[in-house]
Design a protein around this motif. Structure first.
Motif, PDB file in Angstrom:
ATOM      1  N   LYS A  49      11.661  49.366  35.027  1.00 20.03           N
ATOM      2  CA  LYS A  49      11.434  48.765  33.702  1.00 20.03           C
ATOM      3  C   LYS A  49      11.722  47.278  33.715  1.00 20.03           C
ATOM      4  N   GLU A  50      10.770  46.531  33.171  1.00 17.47           N
ATOM      5  CA  GLU A  50      10.914  45.081  32.992  1.00 17.47           C
ATOM      6  C   GLU A  50      12.246  44.770  32.295  1.00 17.47           C
ATOM      7  N   GLY A  51      13.001  43.810  32.846  1.00 17.04           N
ATOM      8  CA  GLY A  51      14.250  43.392  32.181  1.00 17.04           C
ATOM      9  C   GLY A  51      15.393  44.379  32.348  1.00 17.04           C
ATOM     10  N   MET A  52      15.191  45.409  33.150  1.00 16.38           N
ATOM     11  CA  MET A  52      16.252  46.415  33.337  1.00 16.38           C
ATOM     12  C   MET A  52      16.704  46.396  34.783  1.00 16.38           C
ATOM     13  N   GLU A  90      10.470  57.101  33.675  1.00 14.12           N
ATOM     14  CA  GLU A  90       9.618  58.210  34.164  1.00 14.12           C
ATOM     15  C   GLU A  90      10.095  58.688  35.529  1.00 14.12           C
ATOM     16  N   PHE A  91      10.335  59.989  35.614  1.00 13.20           N
ATOM     17  CA  PHE A  91      10.805  60.568  36.880  1.00 13.20           C
ATOM     18  C   PHE A  91       9.821  60.292  38.016  1.00 13.20           C
ATOM     19  N   ARG A  92       8.531  60.414  37.694  1.00  7.19           N
ATOM     20  CA  ARG A  92       7.536  60.267  38.757  1.00  7.19           C
ATOM     21  C   ARG A  92       7.526  58.841  39.337  1.00  7.19           C
ATOM     22  N   LEU A 144      17.517  59.272  32.010  1.00  6.45           N
ATOM     23  CA  LEU A 144      16.805  58.148  32.630  1.00  6.45           C
ATOM     24  C   LEU A 144      17.224  58.105  34.107  1.00  6.45           C
ATOM     25  N   TYR A 145      16.578  57.248  34.865  1.00  7.82           N
ATOM     26  CA  TYR A 145      16.786  57.224  36.324  1.00  7.82           C
ATOM     27  C   TYR A 145      17.092  55.802  36.772  1.00  7.82           C
ATOM     28  N   PHE A 197      12.885  70.669  39.522  1.00  5.27           N
ATOM     29  CA  PHE A 197      14.353  70.575  39.398  1.00  5.27           C
ATOM     30  C   PHE A 197      14.709  69.607  38.270  1.00  5.27           C
ATOM     31  N   ASP A 198      14.004  68.475  38.237  1.00  3.15           N
ATOM     32  CA  ASP A 198      14.261  67.489  37.176  1.00  3.15           C
ATOM     33  C   ASP A 198      14.048  68.133  35.807  1.00  3.15           C
TER      34      ASP A 198
END
Ligand code: FAD
Length: 504
Positions: free
Chosen positions: A323-326, A229-231, A291-292, A373-374
């Motif tokens: 993100k968990e695990g990322m 999520e961008f936010r 993704l970010y 912009f995103d």
């Protein structure tokens, strides 16, 4: 060398035909390099490339150029501009790397004097290896010259804390377009000091800079965390850059990548070593086309125990929404970390894409409009990537002195957006021309959607474009030009002023 210019000026005044150009090529070094730059989009043959050994040589070149009605002079750092900014069409290119000033670290341990043509990677090695000290603010890639980045800003993941490189010098020696060699600082010749920093080479040639230093750490813990999520990404990035000193990382950056297994633009671009694997099963199918990734780093000393470092990292990471695990981590030496893009350069050279064209686009976008912009740019126009990194990270306006020449968007927080396109001869993808067109489409979409942005490393072909770029700073920029380079001899490749600008 000077005898040559004298002779050239004489010939040029009488006759500006190509005979002077032919003659110049014979006298001085190979002209081909100075006609190209990293962007590979423009080519402009100079009359000669000059290799001064000190500021007084530079001054002589400028004074002699002033005697011709149309001769211009471009300082060339390492030629890593992408739009011909260091070129001088039928003018003189000054190879700044020839300046012979050695790097001098002061006994106070806080300042180093370095030549305008020194490469940042050499400044790093000298300060760390000999003094255990290092400059505070960097660029991601260090094969750039001190004068080249100071003429723009010089930003990387330390800029949120220390400001850009232009905020981390206390004194400059500058040769103005009038041929005067002046030392300047906030207190001495301050208008020149503020003007030259971020001044796109318009007011003088920086022959020496006094750079602020800090103790160098030994090691760096380098971490990447993925967001869908961008936010969430922007909230965490902004929280890290606005926390009090000592309560955040030493480096904060981020980037956008494509939600696919594309080896260049997608998941494989995230792990920090070749053994790390990216498991897309960790997030839902509802994730968008891009993704970010938040990228942070913590400095530490050899004597810090692993548990102390772990505890500090976990405290700083606490509450972040990645993100968990990322999460991907690497431990490396401080110099190795700062020289990380050098390894990319070596790989790109081996693949033959370092020397290919780079239609890069760099912007500063206001926090107020970064969500839009995103939506418009990353999730739509660039949903397949740019064939290279798409950097995105927040910076703080209060760390930038508004008396300097750099133009910024409104608001305290703004984002660096760097679309670092690489053209691979072996892969499908957009042609160079299509990339240039896509850059224009991005800028047109920003205008259409009312997005507040400024070009970083700006490039315009018309005075109107420059007036819009500088906005209410344009009058000051012109006044500085009239004072320090009234004949508009300097940095013609920026295409801001022409030699007869005061009469047109
Ligand atoms: P050049 O391209 O040679 O010159 C740039 C301009 O400055 C020209 O107008 C020139 O006339 C003028 N100039 C050069 N030297 C002087 C001097 N001594 N005095 C006055 N004017 C001078 N930028 C960032 O901020 N952060 C980054 O992380 C970053 N990474 C980059 C990575 C790569 C691979 C590349 C190619 C560029 C990157 N840049 C980055 C952009 C870079 O900072 C600018 O392009 C910079 O101008 C390049 O420095 P240079 O020494 O090659 O300058």
């Amino acid at each position: 060398m000077i005898a040559f210019i004298e002779r050239f000026v004489h010939e040029n005044d009488v006759d500006s035909s190509d005979s002077a150009s032919d003659y110049a090529g014979e006298v001085l070094s190979d002209l081909s390099d100075a006609g190209h730059d990293f962007g590979g989009l423009q080519f402009s043959k100079p009359l000669a490339v000059l290799r001064p050994s000190d500021a007084s040589d530079v001054a002589k070149i400028l004074r002699l150029a002033a005697r011709s009605p149309h001769l211009t002079v471009a300082a060339r750092g390492n030629g890593h501009s992408v739009n011909g900014q260091a070129m001088a069409h039928r003018g003189l290119v000054v190879d700044m790397k020839s300046l012979s000033l050695p790097i001098h670290v002061h006994a106070d341990g806080i300042h180093a004097d370095v030549a305008g043509g020194a490469l940042w990677e050499d400044v790093l090695r000298h300060c760390v290896v000999n003094h255990r000290l290092a400059p505070r603010s960097w660029t991601d890639y260090l094969g750039l010259t001190v004068g080249g980045t100071l003429s723009n800003a010089g930003v990387s993941g330390q800029a949120f804390a220390h400001g850009p490189q232009t905020e981390n010098v206390t004194e400059l020696e500058v040769v103005t377009g009038n041929g005067d060699v002046l030392v300047c600082s906030k207190r001495q010749n301050s208008e020149l000091f503020f003007g030259a920093l971020g001044g796109l080479g318009q007011f003088g040639i920086i022959t020496r800079a006094r750079v602020l230093l800090q103790p160098a750490p030994d090691m760096v813990r380098w971490i990447r965390v993925v967001y869908t999520e961008f936010r969430d990404f922007t909230r965490d990035a902004e929280s890290l850059v606005t926390r009090p000193d000592g309560d955040t990382f030493d480096y904060v950056e981020g980037f956008v990548f494509v939600n696919s297994d594309d080896p260049v633009n997608g998941w494989p671009s995230v792990p920090l070593d070749r053994y790390g694997s990216f498991d897309p099963g960790r997030f839902s199918n509802s994730a968008g086309p891009v993704l970010y990734c938040l990228e942070v780093a913590l400095h530490y000393k050899n004597e810090d125990s692993p548990s102390t470092v772990d505890t500090k990292v976990e405290r700083l990471m606490g509450g972040l929404r990645g993100k968990e695990g990322m999460r991907f981590e690497a431990e490396l030496g401080y110099m190795e970390f700062l020289l990380r893009v050098k390894r990319v350069e070596e790989e790109a050279k081996a693949k033959g894409i370092w020397g290919a064209p780079h239609p890069w686009l760099n912007l500063f976008v206001s926090k107020n409009d970064i969500g839009e912009f995103d939506h418009v740019v990353f999730k739509n126009i660039l949903k397949h990537g740019v064939g290279g990194p798409m950097l995105l990270y927040p910076l703080l306006r209060s760390k930038w002195d508004s008396r300097k020449s750099v133009a910024l968007p409104e608001g305290e927080i703004f984002y660096l957006v760097a679309l670092l396109r690489f053209c691979s001869p072996y892969q499908d993808g957009l042609s160079v021309h299509q990339m240039v067109v896509q850059n224009q489409e991005i800028l047109q979409s920003c205008t259409k959607h009312g997005i507040d942005y400024k070009l970083y490393l700006p490039h315009y072909n018309s005075v109107e474009g420059w007036k819009r770029h500088f906005g209410n700073q344009w009058t000051r920029f012109q006044e500085r030009k009239a004072r320090f380079d009234p004949m508009a001899i300097l940095a013609p490749g920026q295409k801001i002023f022409s030699r007869n600008w005061q009469h047109s």
